[in-house]
Design a protein around this motif. Structure first.
Motif, PDB file in Angstrom:
ATOM      1  N   VAL A  15       0.893  -1.165   0.000  1.00  0.00           N
ATOM      2  CA  VAL A  15       0.000   0.000   0.000  1.00  0.00           C
ATOM      3  C   VAL A  15       0.929   1.212   0.000  1.00  0.00           C
ATOM      4  N   PRO A  16       1.434   1.584  -1.190  1.00  0.00           N
ATOM      5  CA  PRO A  16       2.531   2.562  -1.239  1.00  0.00           C
ATOM      6  C   PRO A  16       2.204   3.889  -0.563  1.00  0.00           C
ATOM      7  N   GLU A  17       0.994   4.388  -0.757  1.00  0.00           N
ATOM      8  CA  GLU A  17       0.651   5.695  -0.193  1.00  0.00           C
ATOM      9  C   GLU A  17       0.615   5.675   1.334  1.00  0.00           C
ATOM     10  N   LEU A  18       0.402   4.494   1.913  1.00  0.00           N
ATOM     11  CA  LEU A  18       0.394   4.362   3.363  1.00  0.00           C
ATOM     12  C   LEU A  18       1.746   3.932   3.909  1.00  0.00           C
ATOM     13  N   SER A  19       2.734   3.770   3.031  1.00  0.00           N
ATOM     14  CA  SER A  19       4.092   3.401   3.445  1.00  0.00           C
ATOM     15  C   SER A  19       4.101   2.111   4.246  1.00  0.00           C
ATOM     16  N   ALA A  20       3.373   1.103   3.773  1.00  0.00           N
ATOM     17  CA  ALA A  20       3.319  -0.183   4.470  1.00  0.00           C
ATOM     18  C   ALA A  20       3.167  -1.296   3.454  1.00  0.00           C
ATOM     19  N   SER A  42      -3.900   2.460  -3.249  1.00  0.00           N
ATOM     20  CA  SER A  42      -3.493   1.321  -4.061  1.00  0.00           C
ATOM     21  C   SER A  42      -3.181   0.130  -3.157  1.00  0.00           C
ATOM     22  N   VAL A  43      -3.662  -1.049  -3.533  1.00  0.00           N
ATOM     23  CA  VAL A  43      -3.288  -2.304  -2.870  1.00  0.00           C
ATOM     24  C   VAL A  43      -2.829  -3.226  -3.995  1.00  0.00           C
ATOM     25  N   VAL A  44      -1.506  -3.373  -4.141  1.00  0.00           N
ATOM     26  CA  VAL A  44      -0.954  -4.029  -5.323  1.00  0.00           C
ATOM     27  C   VAL A  44       0.014  -5.135  -4.918  1.00  0.00           C
ATOM     28  N   PRO A  45       0.028  -6.244  -5.694  1.00  0.00           N
ATOM     29  CA  PRO A  45       1.017  -7.298  -5.419  1.00  0.00           C
ATOM     30  C   PRO A  45       2.403  -6.855  -5.853  1.00  0.00           C
ATOM     31  N   VAL A  46       3.412  -7.223  -5.083  1.00  0.00           N
ATOM     32  CA  VAL A  46       4.788  -6.837  -5.394  1.00  0.00           C
ATOM     33  C   VAL A  46       5.716  -8.023  -5.146  1.00  0.00           C
ATOM     34  N   GLN A  47       6.903  -7.941  -5.719  1.00  0.00           N
ATOM     35  CA  GLN A  47       7.954  -8.913  -5.486  1.00  0.00           C
ATOM     36  C   GLN A  47       9.006  -8.304  -4.554  1.00  0.00           C
ATOM     37  N   GLY A  48       9.678  -9.140  -3.796  1.00  0.00           N
ATOM     38  CA  GLY A  48      10.760  -8.652  -2.954  1.00  0.00           C
ATOM     39  C   GLY A  48      10.245  -8.005  -1.680  1.00  0.00           C
ATOM     40  N   THR A  49      11.057  -7.129  -1.125  1.00  0.00           N
ATOM     41  CA  THR A  49      10.749  -6.480   0.153  1.00  0.00           C
ATOM     42  C   THR A  49      10.564  -4.989  -0.065  1.00  0.00           C
ATOM     43  N   PRO A  50       9.331  -4.489  -0.082  1.00  0.00           N
ATOM     44  CA  PRO A  50       9.113  -3.053  -0.260  1.00  0.00           C
ATOM     45  C   PRO A  50       9.598  -2.279   0.965  1.00  0.00           C
ATOM     46  N   PRO A  51       9.805  -0.958   0.804  1.00  0.00           N
ATOM     47  CA  PRO A  51      10.146  -0.147   1.969  1.00  0.00           C
ATOM     48  C   PRO A  51       8.947  -0.008   2.896  1.00  0.00           C
ATOM     49  N   GLY A  52       9.226   0.427   4.101  1.00  0.00           N
ATOM     50  CA  GLY A  52       8.156   0.636   5.068  1.00  0.00           C
ATOM     51  C   GLY A  52       7.937  -0.580   5.933  1.00  0.00           C
ATOM     52  N   ALA A  83     -11.320  -8.638  10.269  1.00  0.00           N
ATOM     53  CA  ALA A  83      -9.860  -8.616  10.177  1.00  0.00           C
ATOM     54  C   ALA A  83      -9.372  -7.364   9.463  1.00  0.00           C
ATOM     55  N   VAL A  84     -10.076  -6.945   8.421  1.00  0.00           N
ATOM     56  CA  VAL A  84      -9.714  -5.728   7.706  1.00  0.00           C
ATOM     57  C   VAL A  84      -9.917  -4.506   8.589  1.00  0.00           C
ATOM     58  N   CYS A  85     -11.025  -4.477   9.341  1.00  0.00           N
ATOM     59  CA  CYS A  85     -11.270  -3.353  10.256  1.00  0.00           C
ATOM     60  C   CYS A  85     -10.078  -3.136  11.170  1.00  0.00           C
ATOM     61  N   ASP A  86      -9.580  -4.216  11.741  1.00  0.00           N
ATOM     62  CA  ASP A  86      -8.464  -4.098  12.673  1.00  0.00           C
ATOM     63  C   ASP A  86      -7.159  -3.810  11.948  1.00  0.00           C
ATOM     64  N   LEU A  87      -6.978  -4.363  10.761  1.00  0.00           N
ATOM     65  CA  LEU A  87      -5.782  -4.105   9.972  1.00  0.00           C
ATOM     66  C   LEU A  87      -5.641  -2.626   9.638  1.00  0.00           C
ATOM     67  N   VAL A  88      -6.756  -1.954   9.361  1.00  0.00           N
ATOM     68  CA  VAL A  88      -6.707  -0.539   8.998  1.00  0.00           C
ATOM     69  C   VAL A  88      -6.058   0.290  10.108  1.00  0.00           C
ATOM     70  N   VAL A  89      -6.218  -0.138  11.361  1.00  0.00           N
ATOM     71  CA  VAL A  89      -5.564   0.568  12.472  1.00  0.00           C
ATOM     72  C   VAL A  89      -4.051   0.578  12.269  1.00  0.00           C
ATOM     73  N   ASP A  90      -3.484  -0.574  11.904  1.00  0.00           N
ATOM     74  CA  ASP A  90      -2.047  -0.641  11.650  1.00  0.00           C
ATOM     75  C   ASP A  90      -1.650   0.223  10.455  1.00  0.00           C
ATOM     76  N   LEU A  91      -2.461   0.218   9.420  1.00  0.00           N
ATOM     77  CA  LEU A  91      -2.136   1.005   8.239  1.00  0.00           C
ATOM     78  C   LEU A  91      -2.130   2.499   8.553  1.00  0.00           C
ATOM     79  N   VAL A  92      -3.039   2.942   9.405  1.00  0.00           N
ATOM     80  CA  VAL A  92      -3.048   4.344   9.820  1.00  0.00           C
ATOM     81  C   VAL A  92      -1.783   4.657  10.615  1.00  0.00           C
ATOM     82  N   HIS A  93      -1.373   3.738  11.492  1.00  0.00           N
ATOM     83  CA  HIS A  93      -0.124   3.954  12.232  1.00  0.00           C
ATOM     84  C   HIS A  93       1.057   4.066  11.273  1.00  0.00           C
ATOM     85  N   ALA A  94       1.077   3.247  10.226  1.00  0.00           N
ATOM     86  CA  ALA A  94       2.147   3.328   9.240  1.00  0.00           C
ATOM     87  C   ALA A  94       2.122   4.667   8.516  1.00  0.00           C
ATOM     88  N   TYR A  95       0.928   5.141   8.182  1.00  0.00           N
ATOM     89  CA  TYR A  95       0.766   6.443   7.525  1.00  0.00           C
ATOM     90  C   TYR A  95       1.321   7.560   8.398  1.00  0.00           C
TER      91      TYR A  95
END
Length: 297
Positions: A15-20, A42-52, A83-95
């Motif tokens: 999720v590039p815009e959320l830096s996670a 954006s929620v996109v599949p990637v290869q390797g280890t993204p930043p964040g 599960a998504v509801c709770d995951l969004v909390v982590d994504l906000v922390h990453a943002y």
């Protein structure tokens, strides 16, 4: 804290815009509701280890188990929407962690013709139902729970769908009940998201100045009243609701004090969301900004 699992191959999503990024082990069923909730991201599949920071979720024994830099112990949910509801909390922390210049409040924020009504309040205080009742009266939502503040004190829309707990309270009001029925989003037995369009939910990155701060005094059966408040009372609520820790504490205090001193402050006493929304709609009419009124007409 437990370290998240290391990402690999097609199980890794960014999720590039959320830096996670996410590492999903048999948890691909989360992608569709997550994309719906993160409407403008954006929620996109990637290869390797993204930043964040990495957030690891695996599906085992009928539940989705999550580990992240912000969880002391694994979090488990059986329903993918929960599960998504709770995951969004982590994504906000990453943002927030990736944007140290931002403050971020537990707050509802709705757009009026003159600017944002900022409603800081604690968990399960009714701010989401109040925001929904205001949206049913024409306000445009910026946030039902998390409101980032820019350096000048402006509110930035995250473009994430608002969420209500189920069952919906009777005091939500007929108009808001109809709004939730007309815009169904991902739903579980516990939660329902509202899939509002851009006229009802500000697009990600939209910024508006704060027009007023409204603190809540909610009590069952309370006679509804909108009272003038003071900057010190509003400042206390802002400080308690800020969860960004990037700036120095003294700078956080000064920024929030400037905001509280610069705008009118109110205290809203109410029992039911529809009653509280009616008072705010009367005081801040028209609720909708002009461009939203033009589109709606």
């Amino acid at each position: 804290m437990r370290a998240p699992l290391r990402p690999s191959g097609p199980e890794t999503w960014a999720v590039p815009e959320l830096s996670a990024h996410l590492v999903l082990r048999g948890a691909g069923a989360l992608i569709a509701p997550l994309r719906a909730v993160l409407r403008d991201w954006s929620v996109v599949p990637v290869q390797g280890t993204p930043p964040g920071p990495g957030i690891a979720i695996r599906h085992r024994e009928g539940a989705y188990e999550r580990c992240s830099p912000w969880t002391e112990a694994p979090r488990r949910f059986r329903d993918p929407v929960d599960a998504v509801c709770d995951l969004v909390v982590d994504l906000v922390h990453a943002y927030v962690a990736a944007r140290p210049e931002r403050l971020c409040l537990h707050a509802a924020a709705v757009e009026t013709a003159s600017g944002i009504l900022l409603i800081p309040s604690t968990y399960r205080s009714g701010k989401s139902t109040l925001a929904t009742a205001l949206a049913a009266r024409g306000a445009r939502l910026f946030s039902d729970d998390v409101a980032p503040l820019g350096p000048a004190g402006e509110v930035e829309a995250l473009g994430m769908l608002p969420r209500l707990r189920l069952p919906l309270p009777a005091g939500l009001g007929a108009a808001a009940q109809a709004l939730t029925a007309a815009h169904p989003g991902p739903t579980s037995a516990r939660y329902r998201y509202l899939a509002l369009d851009a006229a009802g939910l500000a697009p990600r990155g939209t910024r508006r100045p704060v027009a007023a701060i409204v603190t809540l005094e909610r009590a069952e059966g309370a006679a509804p009243a909108l009272m003038e408040g003071d900057a010190d009372h509003a400042l206390q609520h802002l400080l308690l609701r800020n969860f960004a820790r990037g700036p120095l504490p003294s700078r956080i205090f000064l920024r929030l004090r400037r905001l509280a001193a610069a705008v009118p402050c109110y205290r809203l006493r109410y029992g039911e969301a529809a009653e509280g929304a009616a008072l705010l709609a009367e005081r801040f009419a028209p609720l909708a900004p002009r461009e939203v009124l033009d589109r709606a007409g």
